[in-house]
Design an enzyme around this catalytic site. Structure first.
Site, PDB file in Angstrom:
ATOM      1  N   ASP A  20      13.777 -40.229   2.113  1.00  0.00           N
ATOM      2  CA  ASP A  20      14.070 -40.059   3.548  1.00  0.00           C
ATOM      3  C   ASP A  20      14.108 -38.579   3.929  1.00  0.00           C
ATOM      4  O   ASP A  20      14.416 -37.726   3.105  1.00  0.00           O
ATOM      5  CB  ASP A  20      15.418 -40.733   3.858  1.00  0.00           C
ATOM      6  CG  ASP A  20      15.637 -40.936   5.353  1.00  0.00           C
ATOM      7  OD1 ASP A  20      14.653 -40.874   6.116  1.00  0.00           O
ATOM      8  OD2 ASP A  20      16.798 -41.146   5.748  1.00  0.00           O
ATOM      9  N   ARG A  24      12.656 -34.943   9.745  1.00  0.00           N
ATOM     10  CA  ARG A  24      13.525 -33.788   9.965  1.00  0.00           C
ATOM     11  C   ARG A  24      12.949 -32.535   9.320  1.00  0.00           C
ATOM     12  O   ARG A  24      13.037 -31.438   9.857  1.00  0.00           O
ATOM     13  CB  ARG A  24      14.937 -34.074   9.422  1.00  0.00           C
ATOM     14  CG  ARG A  24      15.779 -34.839  10.423  1.00  0.00           C
ATOM     15  CD  ARG A  24      16.957 -35.510   9.772  1.00  0.00           C
ATOM     16  NE  ARG A  24      16.552 -36.728   9.071  1.00  0.00           N
ATOM     17  CZ  ARG A  24      17.374 -37.452   8.331  1.00  0.00           C
ATOM     18  NH1 ARG A  24      18.627 -37.074   8.163  1.00  0.00           N
ATOM     19  NH2 ARG A  24      16.940 -38.552   7.758  1.00  0.00           N
ATOM     20  N   TRP A  25      12.328 -32.719   8.162  1.00  0.00           N
ATOM     21  CA  TRP A  25      11.686 -31.578   7.482  1.00  0.00           C
ATOM     22  C   TRP A  25      10.640 -30.963   8.417  1.00  0.00           C
ATOM     23  O   TRP A  25      10.563 -29.747   8.568  1.00  0.00           O
ATOM     24  CB  TRP A  25      11.035 -32.065   6.189  1.00  0.00           C
ATOM     25  CG  TRP A  25      10.420 -30.972   5.361  1.00  0.00           C
ATOM     26  CD1 TRP A  25      11.003 -30.296   4.335  1.00  0.00           C
ATOM     27  CD2 TRP A  25       9.089 -30.430   5.503  1.00  0.00           C
ATOM     28  NE1 TRP A  25      10.140 -29.362   3.830  1.00  0.00           N
ATOM     29  CE2 TRP A  25       8.954 -29.425   4.528  1.00  0.00           C
ATOM     30  CE3 TRP A  25       8.010 -30.690   6.351  1.00  0.00           C
ATOM     31  CZ2 TRP A  25       7.782 -28.687   4.360  1.00  0.00           C
ATOM     32  CZ3 TRP A  25       6.848 -29.954   6.209  1.00  0.00           C
ATOM     33  CH2 TRP A  25       6.740 -28.971   5.219  1.00  0.00           C
ATOM     34  N   HIS A  37       5.404 -36.300   6.446  1.00  0.00           N
ATOM     35  CA  HIS A  37       5.008 -37.390   5.545  1.00  0.00           C
ATOM     36  C   HIS A  37       3.984 -36.884   4.530  1.00  0.00           C
ATOM     37  O   HIS A  37       4.018 -37.245   3.356  1.00  0.00           O
ATOM     38  CB  HIS A  37       4.411 -38.560   6.339  1.00  0.00           C
ATOM     39  CG  HIS A  37       5.402 -39.212   7.269  1.00  0.00           C
ATOM     40  ND1 HIS A  37       6.677 -39.543   6.885  1.00  0.00           N
ATOM     41  CD2 HIS A  37       5.299 -39.588   8.568  1.00  0.00           C
ATOM     42  CE1 HIS A  37       7.317 -40.105   7.908  1.00  0.00           C
ATOM     43  NE2 HIS A  37       6.503 -40.135   8.949  1.00  0.00           N
ATOM     44  N   SER A  65       9.939 -49.545   5.230  1.00  0.00           N
ATOM     45  CA  SER A  65      10.817 -50.701   5.402  1.00  0.00           C
ATOM     46  C   SER A  65      10.262 -51.625   6.486  1.00  0.00           C
ATOM     47  O   SER A  65       9.425 -51.217   7.304  1.00  0.00           O
ATOM     48  CB  SER A  65      12.227 -50.244   5.802  1.00  0.00           C
ATOM     49  OG  SER A  65      12.233 -49.781   7.139  1.00  0.00           O
ATOM     50  N   THR A  66      10.755 -52.851   6.497  1.00  0.00           N
ATOM     51  CA  THR A  66      10.367 -53.791   7.557  1.00  0.00           C
ATOM     52  C   THR A  66      10.663 -53.177   8.926  1.00  0.00           C
ATOM     53  O   THR A  66       9.870 -53.301   9.858  1.00  0.00           O
ATOM     54  CB  THR A  66      11.167 -55.100   7.395  1.00  0.00           C
ATOM     55  OG1 THR A  66      10.936 -55.591   6.088  1.00  0.00           O
ATOM     56  CG2 THR A  66      10.726 -56.146   8.388  1.00  0.00           C
ATOM     57  N   ASN A  68      10.649 -50.103   9.717  1.00  0.00           N
ATOM     58  CA  ASN A  68       9.760 -48.978  10.039  1.00  0.00           C
ATOM     59  C   ASN A  68       8.546 -49.407  10.872  1.00  0.00           C
ATOM     60  O   ASN A  68       7.895 -48.575  11.504  1.00  0.00           O
ATOM     61  CB  ASN A  68       9.293 -48.252   8.770  1.00  0.00           C
ATOM     62  CG  ASN A  68      10.379 -47.469   8.059  1.00  0.00           C
ATOM     63  OD1 ASN A  68      10.364 -47.318   6.839  1.00  0.00           O
ATOM     64  ND2 ASN A  68      11.350 -46.959   8.803  1.00  0.00           N
TER      65      ASN A  68
HETATM   66  C1  IPE Z   1      14.700 -45.743   4.969  1.00  0.00           C
HETATM   67  O1  IPE Z   1      14.564 -44.642   5.805  1.00  0.00           O
HETATM   68  C2  IPE Z   1      13.364 -46.378   4.704  1.00  0.00           C
HETATM   69  C3  IPE Z   1      12.469 -45.608   3.846  1.00  0.00           C
HETATM   70  C4  IPE Z   1      12.750 -44.479   3.272  1.00  0.00           C
HETATM   71  C5  IPE Z   1      11.188 -46.206   3.639  1.00  0.00           C
HETATM   72  P1  IPE Z   1      14.767 -44.798   7.383  1.00  0.00           P
HETATM   73  O2  IPE Z   1      14.549 -43.456   7.946  1.00  0.00           O
HETATM   74  O3  IPE Z   1      13.927 -45.891   7.897  1.00  0.00           O
HETATM   75  O4  IPE Z   1      16.285 -45.235   7.466  1.00  0.00           O
HETATM   76  P2  IPE Z   1      17.316 -45.154   8.676  1.00  0.00           P
HETATM   77  O5  IPE Z   1      16.616 -45.652   9.889  1.00  0.00           O
HETATM   78  O6  IPE Z   1      17.739 -43.728   8.820  1.00  0.00           O
HETATM   79  O7  IPE Z   1      18.467 -46.011   8.230  1.00  0.00           O
HETATM   80  C1  IPE Z   2      11.084 -41.117   5.428  1.00  0.00           C
HETATM   81  O1  IPE Z   2      11.237 -40.071   6.317  1.00  0.00           O
HETATM   82  C2  IPE Z   2       9.733 -41.779   5.527  1.00  0.00           C
HETATM   83  C3  IPE Z   2       9.767 -43.164   6.009  1.00  0.00           C
HETATM   84  C4  IPE Z   2      10.834 -43.809   6.382  1.00  0.00           C
HETATM   85  C5  IPE Z   2       8.499 -43.871   6.077  1.00  0.00           C
HETATM   86  P1  IPE Z   2      11.582 -40.307   7.855  1.00  0.00           P
HETATM   87  O2  IPE Z   2      10.312 -40.438   8.599  1.00  0.00           O
HETATM   88  O3  IPE Z   2      12.541 -41.422   7.999  1.00  0.00           O
HETATM   89  O4  IPE Z   2      12.274 -38.921   8.216  1.00  0.00           O
HETATM   90  P2  IPE Z   2      13.545 -38.710   9.140  1.00  0.00           P
HETATM   91  O5  IPE Z   2      14.623 -39.597   8.611  1.00  0.00           O
HETATM   92  O6  IPE Z   2      13.136 -39.057  10.525  1.00  0.00           O
HETATM   93  O7  IPE Z   2      13.877 -37.264   8.962  1.00  0.00           O
HETATM   94 MG    MG Z   3      14.550 -41.525   8.054  1.00  0.00          MG
END
Ligand code: IPE
Ligand code: IPE
Ligand code: MG
Length: 261
Positions: A20, A24-25, A37, A65-66, A68
């Site tokens: 995760d 934000r990065w 990503h 995740s589902t 996502n």
């Molecule tokens: C969890 O990250 C899912 C994956 C890393 C694939 P999310 O970014 O979807 O989680 P939440 O929404 O902060 O809980």
């Molecule tokens: C994790 O990074 C990647 C996936 C969930 C697919 P995020 O895209 O959730 O990054 P943040 O949480 O918005 O920083």
């Molecule tokens: Mg995230």
């Protein structure tokens, strides 16, 4: 590589990662989420390679995740494209290093091209013996449990077993991870103190390691830190310190202790 005091004889058998913090990065650098990503896939490579070098037999990566699927279309599209690219370019390396790729989750929701690349990679690597990389794609811990209940209910209905036969072993055999041991260590990057619908049944006795480091910055040194911290933990499995003479590598050992007590 300097392992900084890591004891190679007490490594986790199965490491699971909630990757995760890509968004934000990117935001911190004034870039688009896709760039985050993209940089995150380099961390995937680093963690897979290091796990292989250390001989960690199972690595699970929560990639999508589902929930996502509810993200903006563009982002989902970019992620699927990267997944397809990753699976294609990494396949020769998986073959060279004896890595078997497995995917769990609602794979039928994946775009057709991604699904066919994924199936191809699973098929090509299925006899590799060095390490298993389990990708959780369109995965949901709750759906996993629902699927398990449905499969067992069907067996009861068909008369293949009775209600009284349902036990932990049967449940274990009907979740998506039935072929592999439960994780010993779960790493979550970016500091969120939650599971976000990843493994639920599987993490009953897993050690949790949450780091503020964002996933694109999680590389060898960070992974090593997590493994060293894991080795500092005292896994008691409900016992007292006195009962646990030394840290236990896995629940299987706890079961053995139980059997012999
Ligand atoms: C969890 O990250 C899912 C994956 C890393 C694939 P999310 O970014 O979807 O989680 P939440 O929404 O902060 O809980
Ligand atoms: C994790 O990074 C990647 C996936 C969930 C697919 P995020 O895209 O959730 O990054 P943040 O949480 O918005 O920083
Ligand atoms: Mg995230």
């Amino acid at each position: 590589m300097d392992l900084g005091g890591l004891d190679k004889s007490r490594l986790p058998r199965h490491v699971a990662v909630i990757m995760d913090g890509n968004g934000r990065w990117a935001r911190l650098r004034g870039k688009g989420r896709t760039e985050g990503h993209r940089r995150g896939t380099a961390s995937v490579r680093a963690v897979v390679e290091m796990s292989r070098k250390l001989d960690i037999p199972y690595l699970s990566l929560y990639a999508f995740s589902t929930e996502n699927w509810f993200r903006p279309k563009d982002e989902v599209h970019a992620l699927m494209g990267m997944l397809e690219h990753y699976l294609t370019v990494e396949q020769p390396k998986m073959m060279r290093h004896g890595i078997r790729l497995l995917a769990i989750g609602d794979k039928d929701r994946l775009p057709r091209r991604v699904l066919s690349t994924l199936k191809h990679a699973e098929r090509a690597t299925r006899n590799n013996q060095g390490m298993t990389v389990l990708l959780a794609l369109s995965y949901s811990g709750r759906s996993d449990i629902v699927g398990m209940v449905q499969r067992i209910a069907r067996k009861v209905k068909e008369g293949k077993c009775g209600v009284q036969d349902i036990n932990e072993e049967m449940v274990r055999a009907h979740v998506a991870t039935s072929a592999i041991p439960d994780p010993d260590l779960l790493i979550r990057t970016s500091g969120e103190m939650r599971i976000s619908n990843f493994f639920l049944w599987q993490i009953a006795y897993t050690e949790l390691y949450i780091t503020p480091t964002l996933w694109p910055d999680f590389r060898e040194a960070e992974y090593l830190q997590a493994l060293i911290e894991f080795q500092r933990r005292r896994r008691r499995f409900g016992r007292t310190d006195e009962q646990i003479a030394q840290p236990l590598p896995s629940l299987a050992v706890a079961r053995e202790l139980e059997d012999h007590s």
